[in-house]
Design an enzyme around this catalytic site. Structure first.
Site, PDB file in Angstrom:
ATOM      1  N   TRP A   1      41.446  45.891  30.286  1.00  0.00           N
ATOM      2  CA  TRP A   1      42.604  46.211  31.137  1.00  0.00           C
ATOM      3  C   TRP A   1      43.233  44.936  31.692  1.00  0.00           C
ATOM      4  O   TRP A   1      44.442  44.834  31.867  1.00  0.00           O
ATOM      5  CB  TRP A   1      42.107  47.128  32.254  1.00  0.00           C
ATOM      6  CG  TRP A   1      43.131  47.850  33.075  1.00  0.00           C
ATOM      7  CD1 TRP A   1      43.268  47.793  34.437  1.00  0.00           C
ATOM      8  CD2 TRP A   1      44.123  48.779  32.621  1.00  0.00           C
ATOM      9  NE1 TRP A   1      44.277  48.622  34.843  1.00  0.00           N
ATOM     10  CE2 TRP A   1      44.826  49.233  33.759  1.00  0.00           C
ATOM     11  CE3 TRP A   1      44.491  49.256  31.354  1.00  0.00           C
ATOM     12  CZ2 TRP A   1      45.868  50.145  33.665  1.00  0.00           C
ATOM     13  CZ3 TRP A   1      45.541  50.166  31.271  1.00  0.00           C
ATOM     14  CH2 TRP A   1      46.215  50.594  32.424  1.00  0.00           C
TER      15      TRP A   1
ATOM     16  N   LYS B   1      44.793  38.429  42.279  1.00  0.00           N
ATOM     17  CA  LYS B   1      46.239  38.181  42.204  1.00  0.00           C
ATOM     18  C   LYS B   1      46.657  37.493  43.523  1.00  0.00           C
ATOM     19  O   LYS B   1      47.427  36.531  43.534  1.00  0.00           O
ATOM     20  CB  LYS B   1      47.015  39.499  42.033  1.00  0.00           C
ATOM     21  CG  LYS B   1      46.589  40.347  40.809  1.00  0.00           C
ATOM     22  CD  LYS B   1      47.412  41.646  40.703  1.00  0.00           C
ATOM     23  CE  LYS B   1      46.683  42.868  40.152  1.00  0.00           C
ATOM     24  NZ  LYS B   1      46.256  42.893  38.804  1.00  0.00           N
TER      25      LYS B   1
ATOM     26  N   SER C   1      40.347  40.839  41.020  1.00  0.00           N
ATOM     27  CA  SER C   1      41.285  41.891  40.645  1.00  0.00           C
ATOM     28  C   SER C   1      42.563  41.827  41.482  1.00  0.00           C
ATOM     29  O   SER C   1      43.229  40.792  41.500  1.00  0.00           O
ATOM     30  CB  SER C   1      40.575  43.230  40.758  1.00  0.00           C
ATOM     31  OG  SER C   1      41.140  44.112  39.848  1.00  0.00           O
TER      32      SER C   1
ATOM     33  N   HIS D   1      34.317  45.306  34.927  1.00  0.00           N
ATOM     34  CA  HIS D   1      35.294  44.776  35.880  1.00  0.00           C
ATOM     35  C   HIS D   1      34.661  44.772  37.275  1.00  0.00           C
ATOM     36  O   HIS D   1      34.493  45.834  37.889  1.00  0.00           O
ATOM     37  CB  HIS D   1      36.505  45.719  35.855  1.00  0.00           C
ATOM     38  CG  HIS D   1      37.587  45.377  36.817  1.00  0.00           C
ATOM     39  ND1 HIS D   1      38.497  44.376  36.591  1.00  0.00           N
ATOM     40  CD2 HIS D   1      37.914  45.915  38.018  1.00  0.00           C
ATOM     41  CE1 HIS D   1      39.343  44.323  37.600  1.00  0.00           C
ATOM     42  NE2 HIS D   1      39.012  45.239  38.491  1.00  0.00           N
TER      43      HIS D   1
HETATM   44  C1  GCU Z   1      43.688  48.648  38.940  1.00  0.00           C
HETATM   45  C2  GCU Z   1      44.937  47.870  38.606  1.00  0.00           C
HETATM   46  C3  GCU Z   1      44.650  46.404  38.332  1.00  0.00           C
HETATM   47  C4  GCU Z   1      43.858  45.834  39.458  1.00  0.00           C
HETATM   48  C5  GCU Z   1      42.620  46.655  39.701  1.00  0.00           C
HETATM   49  C6  GCU Z   1      41.772  46.256  40.897  1.00  0.00           C
HETATM   50  O1  GCU Z   1      42.880  48.740  37.822  1.00  0.00           O
HETATM   51  O2  GCU Z   1      45.496  48.512  37.491  1.00  0.00           O
HETATM   52  O3  GCU Z   1      45.850  45.684  38.166  1.00  0.00           O
HETATM   53  O4  GCU Z   1      43.557  44.479  39.202  1.00  0.00           O
HETATM   54  O5  GCU Z   1      43.011  47.987  39.961  1.00  0.00           O
HETATM   55  O6  GCU Z   1      42.271  45.673  41.822  1.00  0.00           O
HETATM   56  O7  GCU Z   1      40.586  46.622  40.900  1.00  0.00           O
END
Ligand code: GCU
Length: 448
Positions: free
Chosen positions: A369, A282, A278, A420
């Site tokens: 998402w 990134k 997540s 997720h």
């Molecule tokens: C939120 C955010 C995402 C991210 C995620 C996470 O949902 O919107 O962009 O990847 O958190 O880090 O769990």
């Protein structure tokens, strides 16, 4: 000159089938400008779970989750330089287009990180040779970066398998842990799937980890920022435009841990993978893009600003991510809110920065998402850059079924059943992939 890519576009059509009222996507691979649209096939492999879609839409109708609502889009061409030159050789990529691409991501998304510190010092705070019931050696290391009279310290941990190859050096997987310490506990009092250290060690890999928040708090306040590395090393960027932001700081942290791993004689520094989930995913991608010592990068559900194509606008929008987490990215990124098509890059170019090294992208079924198909297509679109090295990624219509991992030389992809999260399944698949690609020893990596 603005780069455009007419090689591939994804077009969706609605249709109804006998007895079913549904929306299905139609994938049209469009050939080069001179060619004709061909190959109208319904996307094969994974399809969104209708129950997930309905549940999401009943909660929130503001966001796009259906393939049919993805707008037509044109991607910037990874292999066309800003001056219009077409890149046809590795040399042109490495000397011209790759630096140009890095610059785009620094300038418009992650910000400009400071250069590697003049001096990085390590202190092994603890060595426990019988960790994990004797299966591993635990080392806790304090890492201090020193530059221009300033210093910043954080700590990392590494569990090293006690059974190692004859070289004495184990390959390693480094997790950027953005969750709490219980999720990645090197003492193993807490054992969770998010960081299955026992399994990693049993497979012969060292399991390295650091807390992302020890490098930069996951919090946008000025006070929080002052506590992290960005409060010490401001970096060369301008805060109104391209100063480095939190994701870049976490990636910087991964590079400092890599500095340590290079000094540890029980680690094979030519085979270190960086892994993140997540927001951590990134950061893992940016770490892989900026630091070529990472031989493998795994992004798990990295989504918007990570692996998934921004122009698809499916799932999390550029607006919402910048509104909720402005401190993850630089100020320039915000200028593209509701203007995704004007971004001077898209995320396939972030993945391309990892070429020809190993890259594994993973998504999960319920995680609309993060735009699963957008993550897969991004990997597809990084293909031309892998192609310069005689490698391939995947075809646009090759998205696999649930839990049917797909690998092709240096790249791999899977989509896991469920939510997720980063699960044992994800680790097992990336280790299967690493087993395949790391069968042969490699030469020592240079400095970043
Ligand atoms: C939120 C955010 C995402 C991210 C995620 C996470 O949902 O919107 O962009 O990847 O958190 O880090 O769990």
């Amino acid at each position: 000159m603005r780069c455009i890519n007419l090689w591939t576009s994804v077009v969706q059509l609605r249709f109804r089938t006998m007895g079913l009222t549904g929306t299905a996507a139609l994938l049209l691979a469009i050939l080069p400008v001179t060619g004709q649209p061909v190959a109208s096939t319904q996307p094969t492999g994974w399809q969104p779970n209708p129950a997930v879609l309905t549940a999401l839409e009943s909660k929130n109708t503001k966001w796009v989750y259906r393939e049919a609502e993805v707008p037509a889009y044109t991607l910037p061409e990874a292999l066309v330089c800003a001056d219009g030159t077409k890149v046809t050789t590795r040399q042109q990529w490495e000397q011209k287009r790759r630096p140009e691409t890095l610059e785009l991501f620094e300038k418009y998304e992650f910000g400009r990180s400071p250069k590697a510190p003049a001096d990085v010092r390590f202190e092994v705070l603890e060595t426990k040779a019988d960790a994990l019931e004797g299966a591993a050696t635990l080392k806790r290391v304090s890492i201090t970066s020193i530059d221009a009279g300033k210093s910043f310290a954080f700590s990392a941990a590494v569990l090293i398998p006690n059974k190692r190859p004859t070289s004495g050096r184990a390959p390693a997987l480094l997790l950027i842990n953005h969750r709490n310490e219980r999720s990645g506990d090197p003492t193993r009092q807490s054992r969770v799937e998010f960081w299955p250290a026992e399994e990693i060690i049993a497979r012969g890999y060292a399991a390295a980890i650091f807390q992302a928040e020890a490098v930069d708090p996951d919090n946008g306040s000025t006070g929080a920022r002052a506590k992290g590395v960005r409060g010490v090393f401001a970096g060369p960027g301008n805060p109104e435009q391209d100063a480095w932001a939190t994701i870049a700081a976490w990636a910087w942290g991964a590079s400092r841990v890599m500095d340590y791993l290079q000094t540890d004689t029980q680690i094979d520094a030519t085979r270190v993978g960086v892994v993140g989930h997540s927001r951590g995913g990134k950061a893992a991608l940016w770490a892989g893009a900026t630091d070529q010592r990472f031989a493998l990068v795994m992004s798990n559900s990295s989504g918007r600003g990570g692996a998934s194509l921004t122009r698809r606008k499916l799932g999390e929008s550029l607006r919402i991510i910048n509104e909720r987490f402005p401190y993850w990215f630089n100020a320039n990124y915000k200028k593209y809110i509701d203007r995704e098509n004007e971004l001077p890059f898209d995320q396939h170019q972030l993945l391309a920065l990892i070429a020809p090294r190993a890259l594994y992208v993973a998504s999960s079924d319920a995680d609309m998402w993060a735009d699963q198909r957008g993550e897969f297509l991004s990997l597809v679109q990084a293909g031309p850059v892998y192609g310069l090295y005689g490698a391939k990624t995947f075809a646009a219509d090759a998205m696999p079924e649930l839990e049917t991992p797909l690998t092709n030389g240096s790249v791999g992809y899977h989509i896991r059943r469920g939510e997720h999260d980063l699960k044992l399944y994800d680790w097992q698949r990336v280790m299967d992939f690493a087993d395949k690609i790391w069968t042969k020893p490699k030469a020592d990596p240079g400095k970043p």
